[in-house]
Scaffold this active site. Structure first.
Site, mmCIF file in Angstrom:
data_model
loop_
_atom_site.group_PDB
_atom_site.id
_atom_site.type_symbol
_atom_site.label_atom_id
_atom_site.label_comp_id
_atom_site.label_asym_id
_atom_site.label_seq_id
_atom_site.Cartn_x
_atom_site.Cartn_y
_atom_site.Cartn_z
ATOM 1 N N SER A 133 0.849 -1.193 0.000
ATOM 2 C CA SER A 133 0.000 0.000 0.000
ATOM 3 C C SER A 133 0.881 1.237 0.000
ATOM 4 O O SER A 133 2.024 1.211 0.482
ATOM 5 C CB SER A 133 -0.896 0.023 1.248
ATOM 6 O OG SER A 133 -1.536 1.274 1.406
ATOM 7 N N TYR A 146 -2.849 -0.630 10.092
ATOM 8 C CA TYR A 146 -2.910 -1.061 8.694
ATOM 9 C C TYR A 146 -1.602 -0.722 7.985
ATOM 10 O O TYR A 146 -1.017 -1.570 7.299
ATOM 11 C CB TYR A 146 -4.078 -0.377 7.994
ATOM 12 C CG TYR A 146 -4.158 -0.620 6.511
ATOM 13 C CD1 TYR A 146 -4.658 -1.821 5.999
ATOM 14 C CD2 TYR A 146 -3.745 0.348 5.600
ATOM 15 C CE1 TYR A 146 -4.736 -2.044 4.636
ATOM 16 C CE2 TYR A 146 -3.815 0.129 4.236
ATOM 17 C CZ TYR A 146 -4.317 -1.065 3.757
ATOM 18 O OH TYR A 146 -4.381 -1.286 2.405
#
Length: 289
Positions: A133, A146
């Site tokens: 990400s 996350y």
């Protein structure tokens, strides 16, 4: 003979787009879904075999790898796409939520990867693609757990790239920016958030749009990373906001980049930041990274 790719987490969004991209390019695809209700999601595509897999169950990975190999008689690439998104300030996140985030995004990914490595090592070829990400490059507030899990994925990918190069196996970490998928409807929200955090949360999410590039943009980058013959490049950036990051870091340097990012993350982007980092839904930049 067609090449074969395994893609996890394909019921919707990026995983489904990746299945469609590779099958459209003539690959056979082993696609996984977590729920029995989703087993028919690819029924219209004759190139796809859909199997059940819950990546949280590490013990299921070896048997799944055998099933995947049996489906078409070979496996040439693996895309670890299955993941989840835990959101909220660290103080308000339970340890169960934090462990769950790492179980899905890191430990489950590792277990599936380990299950396929003997095949890739023996055949002296293969590609492992891990979906990381943009948050692995810098930690956005209220997504720290996350981001940490995705940073682990990116760093693991770099280490594996060096471990496996002598066997002809490439490892990629895909770095999508904001993209329009159902991950934003499946958020595991922190449940014990003190009131003191509410103003900051409302301010941040008020200036940070939950929209972005089409998942097809990232699926195209995944495909490019798999067919790339080099073993050296690990990080592949996807989406206009993501592809701009390495360029911005080269221009600004790490300290100035961090200062600019901190201001932009709380809704105070400078004119320089706006010039360097396009909005998530903008056209992709034509730039070598």
């Amino acid at each position: 003979m067609s090449k074969v790719i395994v893609v996890t987490g394909t019921a919707s969004g990026l995983g489904k787009a990746t299945v469609e991209k590779f099958s459209g390019e003539g690959w056979d695809v082993v696609a996984t879904v977590r729920k029995e209700a989703d087993l028919g999601v690819h029924d219209a595509n004759p190139r796809v075999r859909t199997l059940l897999l819950d990546v949280d169950d590490e013990s299921a990975a070896p048997a799944f790898a055998e099933q995947a190999l049996a489906a078409f008689g070979r496996v040439d690439a693996l895309v670890n796409n299955a993941g989840s998104y835990q959101m909220g300030p660290l103080e308000g996140s339970t340890m169960k939520q934090i462990h769950g985030q790492f179980q899905t995004n890191v430990f489950g990914l590792i277990a599936v990867t380990k299950a396929f490595l003997p095949t890739f090592r023996t055949q002296r070829s293969g590609v492992v693609v891990n979906i990381a990400s943009l948050t692995a490059e810098q930690g956005y507030p209220y997504s720290g757990v996350y981001a940490a899990s995705k940073a682990a994925v990116a760093t693991l990918s770099e280490a594996l790239s060096m471990e496996l190069a002598e066997f002809g196996v490439a490892v990629r970490a895909i770095m999508p920016g904001q993209h329009a998928t159902r991950i934003f409807t499946k958020i595991d929200v922190a449940t014990e958030v003190p009131e003191d955090y509410q103003a900051g949360i409302e301010s941040f999410f008020g200036v940070t749009p939950m929209t972005g590039s089409s998942p097809q943009v990232t699926a195209d980058v995944i495909y490019r990373s798999v067919i790339d013959p080099s073993l050296e490049q690990v990080r592949f950036y996807a989406g206009p906001d993501s592809t701009a990051i390495p360029h911005a870091k080269r221009i600004l340097g790490p300290q100035e980049y961090w200062a600019e990012f901190r201001e932009a993350a709380v809704g105070r982007p400078s004119a320089l930041w706006r010039a360097l980092i396009p909005a998530p839904g903008a056209e992709p930049l034509e730039r070598e990274i």
